[in-house]
Scaffold this active site. Sequence first.
Site, PDB file in Angstrom:
ATOM      1  N   GLU A   1       1.247  -1.264  -0.109  1.00  0.00           N
ATOM      2  CA  GLU A   1       0.025  -0.020   0.041  1.00  0.00           C
ATOM      3  C   GLU A   1       1.044   1.289  -0.279  1.00  0.00           C
ATOM      4  OE1 GLU A   1      -3.408   2.270   2.437  1.00  0.00           O
ATOM      5  OE2 GLU A   1      -2.357   0.243   3.325  1.00  0.00           O
TER       6      GLU A   1
ATOM      7  N   LYS B   1      -9.010  -0.691   0.855  1.00  0.00           N
ATOM      8  CA  LYS B   1      -9.680  -1.005   1.929  1.00  0.00           C
ATOM      9  C   LYS B   1     -10.539  -2.357   0.846  1.00  0.00           C
ATOM     10  CE  LYS B   1      -9.313   0.405   5.195  1.00  0.00           C
ATOM     11  NZ  LYS B   1      -8.863  -0.516   6.415  1.00  0.00           N
TER      12      LYS B   1
END
Length: 352
Positions: free
Chosen positions: A153, A169
């Site tokens: 990420e 997410k």
Amino acid sequence: MHALPPLARFGGLVASDLRDVTSDAAALDSAGFWAVTADFEGRLLCARFGDVRREARPAPVPGRWHGPDAGGWISSMDRAAYTDGVRRIREHIAAGEVYQANLCRVLTAPLPRYATADIDALAALLAQGNPAPYAGTVRLPAHGVEIATASPELYLRRDGRTVESGPIKGTGRTADDLLEKDHAENVMIVDLVRNDLGRVAVAGSVTVPRLCAVEPHPGLVHLVSTVRAELTPDTGWAALLAATFPPGSVTGAPKSSALKIIETLETAQRGPYCGGIGWVDADRGTGELAVGIRTFWIDRTDPGGPVLRFGTGAGITWGSDPEREWEETELKASRLLAIASGTYRASGRTAS
């Protein structure tokens, strides 16, 4: 152990010859190449290196990493405590205090040969068994920092005044596992990241070039979005970090409310997990920081002796099922713990 020289490694960049160490983020706007680590709780360490070169990561050397016993990991929250925490977050959501909150636990195991434990050797195993776009090593044992990350990420990528963030997410074994709840959660966090960047961006410059793209990673898939902005001329790294830290994807929305809930529910400090890890080239005005997930760190201050730590967690919304969220934390951890403990097998061979 301290005979191992300070080192930072990110992708094909290797930095050595440590020159300066500071906790002042303003240094990142000065000169030189800096390795950066920021604990979730706010401890910042910036290390300037004099020699930076490009080289391929060497293959793992058998015997250089002796990880914990596979059965030696202890979680800061067991299954019952974690699922109860999920239920309590749902109560906060029902009361209108928060829309989403990340609930995390820290796994800890003693290191059998801690005196010679080299975090860069573990990072080499992770690069082989769990390739990640923001993989890295920061080895500064004299300053209490020994981190190996296989982060998927992006927290912040900066090129001059252009900045991007890539919040994750939504997690599943395959794309078919992703639920409507995962998409809603991603959009919620994208709005939070847009708001954070908007504090230091030119008005109207915050955009979302990519929303809820399905990205494959070893053993799982993620929903990933991209948020981009143009920073105001006077925005340095200190202001950018102050506006965006901790990363929105590992806190919740609203961020201030989520942080209060996290503090009451979690039983261990996250440390480098969920913080920021990466590099800044002050001479070129560029930098890339990952969110500190899929991250191991050596803690030599533990009263019981040096230990290896690893964090795992999940984003909780009203649509969360407590048992499913526990299983998500297990899914995120299983492959990496096996690599660190030497029990992961790929193509019939043990990755150690």
